[in-house]
Design a protein around this motif. Structure first.
Motif, PDB file in Angstrom:
ATOM      1  N   LEU A   1       0.843  -1.187   0.000  1.00 18.32           N
ATOM      2  CA  LEU A   1       0.000   0.000   0.000  1.00 18.32           C
ATOM      3  C   LEU A   1       0.879   1.238   0.000  1.00 18.32           C
ATOM      4  O   LEU A   1       1.998   1.212   0.524  1.00 18.32           O
ATOM      5  CB  LEU A   1      -0.915   0.017   1.224  1.00 18.32           C
ATOM      6  CG  LEU A   1      -1.881  -1.152   1.372  1.00 18.32           C
ATOM      7  CD1 LEU A   1      -2.723  -0.982   2.637  1.00 18.32           C
ATOM      8  CD2 LEU A   1      -2.775  -1.276   0.154  1.00 18.32           C
TER       9      LEU A   1
ATOM     10  N   ARG B   1      -5.658   5.761   8.718  1.00 18.41           N
ATOM     11  CA  ARG B   1      -6.339   5.181   7.552  1.00 18.41           C
ATOM     12  C   ARG B   1      -5.472   4.139   6.853  1.00 18.41           C
ATOM     13  O   ARG B   1      -5.958   3.057   6.502  1.00 18.41           O
ATOM     14  CB  ARG B   1      -6.751   6.284   6.578  1.00 18.41           C
ATOM     15  CG  ARG B   1      -7.472   5.772   5.333  1.00 18.41           C
ATOM     16  CD  ARG B   1      -8.121   6.925   4.589  1.00 18.41           C
ATOM     17  NE  ARG B   1      -8.594   6.547   3.280  1.00 18.41           N
ATOM     18  CZ  ARG B   1      -9.730   5.915   3.011  1.00 18.41           C
ATOM     19  NH1 ARG B   1     -10.519   5.542   4.011  1.00 18.41           N
ATOM     20  NH2 ARG B   1     -10.081   5.640   1.775  1.00 18.41           N
ATOM     21  N   VAL B   2      -4.199   4.423   6.654  1.00 13.76           N
ATOM     22  CA  VAL B   2      -3.359   3.436   5.954  1.00 13.76           C
ATOM     23  C   VAL B   2      -3.167   2.183   6.795  1.00 13.76           C
ATOM     24  O   VAL B   2      -3.125   1.075   6.263  1.00 13.76           O
ATOM     25  CB  VAL B   2      -1.991   4.025   5.514  1.00 13.76           C
ATOM     26  CG1 VAL B   2      -2.180   5.150   4.515  1.00 13.76           C
ATOM     27  CG2 VAL B   2      -1.138   4.456   6.682  1.00 13.76           C
TER      28      VAL B   2
ATOM     29  N   THR C   1      -6.395   0.209   6.578  1.00 14.21           N
ATOM     30  CA  THR C   1      -6.493  -0.389   5.245  1.00 14.21           C
ATOM     31  C   THR C   1      -5.545  -1.580   5.122  1.00 14.21           C
ATOM     32  O   THR C   1      -5.897  -2.599   4.514  1.00 14.21           O
ATOM     33  CB  THR C   1      -6.204   0.662   4.154  1.00 14.21           C
ATOM     34  OG1 THR C   1      -7.104   1.764   4.317  1.00 14.21           O
ATOM     35  CG2 THR C   1      -6.384   0.076   2.763  1.00 14.21           C
TER      36      THR C   1
ATOM     37  N   VAL D   1      -3.716   4.553  -1.309  1.00 15.36           N
ATOM     38  CA  VAL D   1      -4.736   4.815  -0.302  1.00 15.36           C
ATOM     39  C   VAL D   1      -4.971   6.320  -0.258  1.00 15.36           C
ATOM     40  O   VAL D   1      -4.052   7.086   0.052  1.00 15.36           O
ATOM     41  CB  VAL D   1      -4.312   4.302   1.096  1.00 15.36           C
ATOM     42  CG1 VAL D   1      -5.391   4.600   2.134  1.00 15.36           C
ATOM     43  CG2 VAL D   1      -4.003   2.810   1.039  1.00 15.36           C
TER      44      VAL D   1
ATOM     45  N   ALA E   1       0.669   5.807   0.173  1.00 16.65           N
ATOM     46  CA  ALA E   1      -0.089   7.033   0.403  1.00 16.65           C
ATOM     47  C   ALA E   1       0.910   8.181   0.407  1.00 16.65           C
ATOM     48  O   ALA E   1       2.126   7.949   0.298  1.00 16.65           O
ATOM     49  CB  ALA E   1      -0.854   6.958   1.722  1.00 16.65           C
TER      50      ALA E   1
END
Length: 194
Positions: free
Chosen positions: A92, A179-180, A183, A125, A94
């Motif tokens: 992921l 949030r990351v 996720t 993300v 961001a």
């Protein structure tokens, strides 16, 4: 389920972006991640290995002349060794940035991060927040007060040091860290289920 590993790969020219990196770190740690702050202009071999074992890499840089700093661009070019082996595929990603102007072409920096992540086969993300401070009932203290969707964007006055980073922008960066991490947990559970 294992603890997500989140690394924040960032450059900070005058300290403002370092404040945001620390806020992302705090949010990710609060959500249960193992978090590493990596200054890309001083990166070591051990820190490259940390990036390689991370579940999430959050990119951060000030916006200078409409894009990420030269130091961050040098780091991005150095990731080509990982690109050849697709070492970061399916991680992921961001991003966050800061400039003195309210807009300051920060979107271009976030898009540069998105493109870098896409070239590595990473999953981006986004911020996941509606814009703040865009109505008569809003205020400069709203999360996402500058109204960016791609990542966390901050504005710091050019005549103030790192202490001048706006509290709402710090809170927005903390939100990105949480949030990351959340996720990453969803992705991990999905892989287990698959």
């Amino acid at each position: 389920m294992t603890t997500p590993v989140v690394s924040i790969a960032y450059h900070s020219g005058y300290g403002h972006t370092a404040v945001l990196a620390e806020a992302v770190r705090a949010g990710a740690a609060d959500a249960g991640a193992e978090v590493h702050l990596i200054q890309v202009d001083e990166i070591t071999d051990a820190q490259w290995e940390t990036l390689d074992r991370s579940d999430v890499i959050v990119f951060g840089s000030p916006t200078y002349m409409g894009t990420a700093s030269g130091a961050f661009h040098a780091f991005a070019e150095a990731t080509s060794k990982r690109w050849f082996g697709q070492d970061w595929k399916d991680k992921l990603a961001a991003g966050f940035t800061n400039s003195a102007s309210k807009s300051g072409d920060k979107l271009h920096t976030l898009q540069f991060f998105q493109t870098l992540a896409a070239q590595h086969g990473m999953h981006w993300v986004n911020l996941g927040l509606l814009p703040g401070w865009n109505s008569t009932t809003g205020s400069e203290n709203d999360l996402n007060r500058l109204g960016f969707f791609a990542g966390a964007a901050a504005q710091s006055n050019s005549d103030q040091g790192p202490e001048g980073v706006h509290k709402a922008d710090i809170a927005t960066a903390e939100h990105l860290g949480r949030r990351v991490t959340e996720t990453a947990g969803v992705f991990a559970r999905g892989r287990i289920a698959a």
